[in-house]
Design a protein around this motif. Sequence first.
Motif, PDB file in Angstrom:
ATOM      1  N   GLY A 212      16.362  -2.333  11.770  1.00 46.29           N
ATOM      2  CA  GLY A 212      16.287  -1.030  11.119  1.00 46.29           C
ATOM      3  C   GLY A 212      17.178  -0.998   9.893  1.00 46.29           C
ATOM      4  N   HIS A 213      17.391   0.193   9.384  1.00 40.53           N
ATOM      5  CA  HIS A 213      18.145   0.336   8.134  1.00 40.53           C
ATOM      6  C   HIS A 213      19.607  -0.065   8.287  1.00 40.53           C
ATOM      7  CE1 HIS A 213      15.217   3.713   6.807  1.00 40.53           C
ATOM      8  NE2 HIS A 213      14.677   2.528   6.801  1.00 40.53           N
ATOM      9  N   PRO A 214      20.173  -0.622   7.231  1.00 36.03           N
ATOM     10  CA  PRO A 214      21.608  -0.903   7.253  1.00 36.03           C
ATOM     11  C   PRO A 214      22.427   0.371   7.487  1.00 36.03           C
ATOM     12  CG  PRO A 214      20.554  -1.997   5.406  1.00 36.03           C
ATOM     13  CD  PRO A 214      19.534  -1.082   5.989  1.00 36.03           C
TER      14      PRO A 214
ATOM     15  N   ALA B  20       0.860  -1.188   0.000  1.00 36.22           N
ATOM     16  CA  ALA B  20       0.000   0.000   0.000  1.00 36.22           C
ATOM     17  C   ALA B  20       0.889   1.228   0.000  1.00 36.22           C
ATOM     18  CB  ALA B  20      -0.901  -0.009   1.225  1.00 36.22           C
ATOM     19  N   GLY B  21       0.778   2.044  -1.054  1.00 39.52           N
ATOM     20  CA  GLY B  21       1.600   3.245  -1.180  1.00 39.52           C
ATOM     21  C   GLY B  21       2.784   2.967  -2.077  1.00 39.52           C
ATOM     22  N   TYR B  22       2.979   3.818  -3.093  1.00 42.24           N
ATOM     23  CA  TYR B  22       4.121   3.659  -3.991  1.00 42.24           C
ATOM     24  C   TYR B  22       4.929   4.955  -4.012  1.00 42.24           C
ATOM     25  CZ  TYR B  22       6.697   1.567  -7.888  1.00 42.24           C
ATOM     26  OH  TYR B  22       7.682   1.008  -8.685  1.00 42.24           O
TER      27      TYR B  22
ATOM     28  N   ASN C 198      10.435  -2.929  10.166  1.00 44.11           N
ATOM     29  CA  ASN C 198      11.890  -3.057  10.006  1.00 44.11           C
ATOM     30  C   ASN C 198      12.637  -2.771  11.310  1.00 44.11           C
ATOM     31  OD1 ASN C 198      10.960  -0.376   9.606  1.00 44.11           O
ATOM     32  ND2 ASN C 198      12.898   0.220   8.724  1.00 44.11           N
ATOM     33  N   LEU C 199      11.999  -2.035  12.213  1.00 45.62           N
ATOM     34  CA  LEU C 199      12.636  -1.757  13.504  1.00 45.62           C
ATOM     35  C   LEU C 199      12.091  -2.667  14.591  1.00 45.62           C
ATOM     36  CD1 LEU C 199      12.702   1.839  12.553  1.00 45.62           C
ATOM     37  CD2 LEU C 199      14.645   0.915  13.824  1.00 45.62           C
ATOM     38  N   ALA C 200      10.802  -3.026  14.489  1.00 40.22           N
ATOM     39  CA  ALA C 200      10.195  -3.876  15.516  1.00 40.22           C
ATOM     40  C   ALA C 200      10.701  -5.315  15.406  1.00 40.22           C
ATOM     41  CB  ALA C 200       8.680  -3.833  15.404  1.00 40.22           C
TER      42      ALA C 200
ATOM     43  N   ASP D 270      -5.846   4.093   8.470  1.00 37.83           N
ATOM     44  CA  ASP D 270      -6.966   3.264   7.983  1.00 37.83           C
ATOM     45  C   ASP D 270      -6.764   2.795   6.544  1.00 37.83           C
ATOM     46  OD1 ASP D 270      -8.082   3.784  10.437  1.00 37.83           O
ATOM     47  OD2 ASP D 270      -9.360   5.414   9.717  1.00 37.83           O
ATOM     48  N   VAL D 271      -5.585   2.300   6.253  1.00 39.77           N
ATOM     49  CA  VAL D 271      -5.277   1.846   4.892  1.00 39.77           C
ATOM     50  C   VAL D 271      -5.790   0.409   4.693  1.00 39.77           C
ATOM     51  CG1 VAL D 271      -3.381   1.441   3.272  1.00 39.77           C
ATOM     52  CG2 VAL D 271      -3.303   3.399   4.832  1.00 39.77           C
ATOM     53  N   ILE D 272      -5.666  -0.398   5.760  1.00 36.41           N
ATOM     54  CA  ILE D 272      -6.269  -1.731   5.766  1.00 36.41           C
ATOM     55  C   ILE D 272      -7.270  -1.737   6.925  1.00 36.41           C
ATOM     56  CG2 ILE D 272      -5.863  -4.192   6.164  1.00 36.41           C
ATOM     57  CD1 ILE D 272      -3.151  -3.898   4.835  1.00 36.41           C
TER      58      ILE D 272
ATOM     59  N   HIS E 204       8.404   6.676  -1.747  1.00 36.08           N
ATOM     60  CA  HIS E 204       9.794   6.224  -1.616  1.00 36.08           C
ATOM     61  C   HIS E 204       9.880   4.858  -0.957  1.00 36.08           C
ATOM     62  CE1 HIS E 204      10.026  10.533  -2.288  1.00 36.08           C
ATOM     63  NE2 HIS E 204      11.159  10.245  -2.891  1.00 36.08           N
ATOM     64  N   VAL E 205       9.227   4.729   0.187  1.00 32.24           N
ATOM     65  CA  VAL E 205       9.292   3.461   0.919  1.00 32.24           C
ATOM     66  C   VAL E 205       8.613   2.343   0.110  1.00 32.24           C
ATOM     67  CG1 VAL E 205       8.526   2.274   3.018  1.00 32.24           C
ATOM     68  CG2 VAL E 205       9.443   4.605   3.176  1.00 32.24           C
ATOM     69  N   GLY E 206       7.443   2.623  -0.421  1.00 34.17           N
ATOM     70  CA  GLY E 206       6.692   1.609  -1.177  1.00 34.17           C
ATOM     71  C   GLY E 206       7.495   1.079  -2.358  1.00 34.17           C
TER      72      GLY E 206
END
Length: 415
Positions: free
Chosen positions: A343-345, A210-212, A337-339, A271-273, A214-216
């Motif tokens: 997290g990020h490299p 959901a969402g395209y 990615n953090l939970a 409220d995306v899903i 940067h992250v998507g």
Amino acid sequence: MEFRVKDLALAEEGKNRIDWAEAHMPVLVALRQKYEKTKPLKGIRVAGCLHVTKETGVLVRTLKAAGAELSWCGCNPLSTQDDVAASLAKDEGIAIFASRGVTSKEYYDDIHSAMKLDPHVTIDDGADLTVEMHKGMPKSIRGGTEETTTGVIRLRAMQKAGKLAYPIIAVNDAETKHDFDNIYGTGQSALDGIIRATNILVSGKNVVIAGYGHVGKGVARRAAGLGANVIVTEVDPIAALKAKLDGYSVAKMNKAAEIGDIFVTTTGCKDVIVDRDIAKMKDGAILANAGHFNVEISIPGIESQTVQKKEINDHTMQYSLKNGKRVYLIGEGRLVNLAAAEGHPSEVMDMSFANQFLAVLKLAQQGQTMKPLVYNIDKAQDQEIALAKLQSMGVEIDSLTPAQKAYLEGFAEGT
Ligand SMILES: NC(=O)c1ccc[n+]([C@@H]2O[C@H](COP(=O)([O-])OP(=O)(O)OC[C@H]3O[C@@H](n4cnc5c(N)ncnc54)[C@H](O)[C@@H]3O)[C@@H](O)[C@H]2O)c1
């Protein structure tokens, strides 16, 4: 010195992990080497509210080496790495208030404890510290930085409402931040979190993103690279068109809900899903969020149709639904990615945190003369960081000749 961490005995492990990150963050380390002699942050108090990861540990060491006095807290209840927090308290002597798995009250208590430093500069990720600072403004504040898209959106909204009281530098909006950290960092680490939590084979699965933005885009590329069939949902026609022409399917969430095996929200929206999507999902569907707050997947929407809830491992909750199917939620719907991963490299955080460091330096020196607005990073700083990163990778690039420069800046030469 006052601090609150889970267990100081974890400090050695944390120190080893910060050392590892440091070995992969040459741009930030070069800044430390440059500024540890002149100490331009001497006498400057900095309060940070950033995910307490090993990479943040390197930023903390760099700010300290440049002379800053620091207090710190986490910016998400599930993202603190307790060993890193212990090392920052014990080895670096930082007034850190952070542990993994805090309640909402403890989370805000930690922010308030970090604010007691009466900072000249704040570093934030998601704008929770900045918003709290505005409720009872400590006296010495000169300016703040903001690390993520959602935080920048909140702070621009504050500026628009005439409520922003001190200047903010939008670190997220640097190209060397969002075009790398959000895309390559979250792209890889979100998949890492899902895999660590479930060990699922991504190949052959329908992965709904959901969402395209940067992250998507980053998550889509990495999921496709692992062999998934990617389906994107969007609300922006241009972003949806990009996803389609990048070769992915595009659908409404309510349709994608029927066929997805793994769902990843990356929108920064709420409220995306929701309940009606969850009711349509296949038995065994896995849900994860990579957006900043835990509002993208409606947890009340899952719980309202749940008959039984069971934690199947540290990161994954199984919900047995009234309709006889099961869905699995990773990391309580918080940043997966953090939970569920680290997290990020370090390599991408190198650029994000080099931007943070230089933004703090600018605010310490010039914040008092800046208007209370949200500022972008200077183009020159962005270019400098990109060049330093390329050099650290042994990559050389061309530079424009005077004739090329004149050609690009002129209009006289045509067909
Ligand atoms: N997990 C991490 O470590 C991490 C890292 C960077 C950013 N973030 C967060 O991720 C989120 C996205 O950041 P970004 O930089 O990709 O933002 P972005 O603005 O580039 O992209 C967001 C996209 O989501 C779309 N969108 C918005 N509402 C939607 C909805 N209801 N349904 C479908 N699509 C919708 C937008 O049209 C946009 O294309 C933010 O909350 C940001 O703070 C998280």
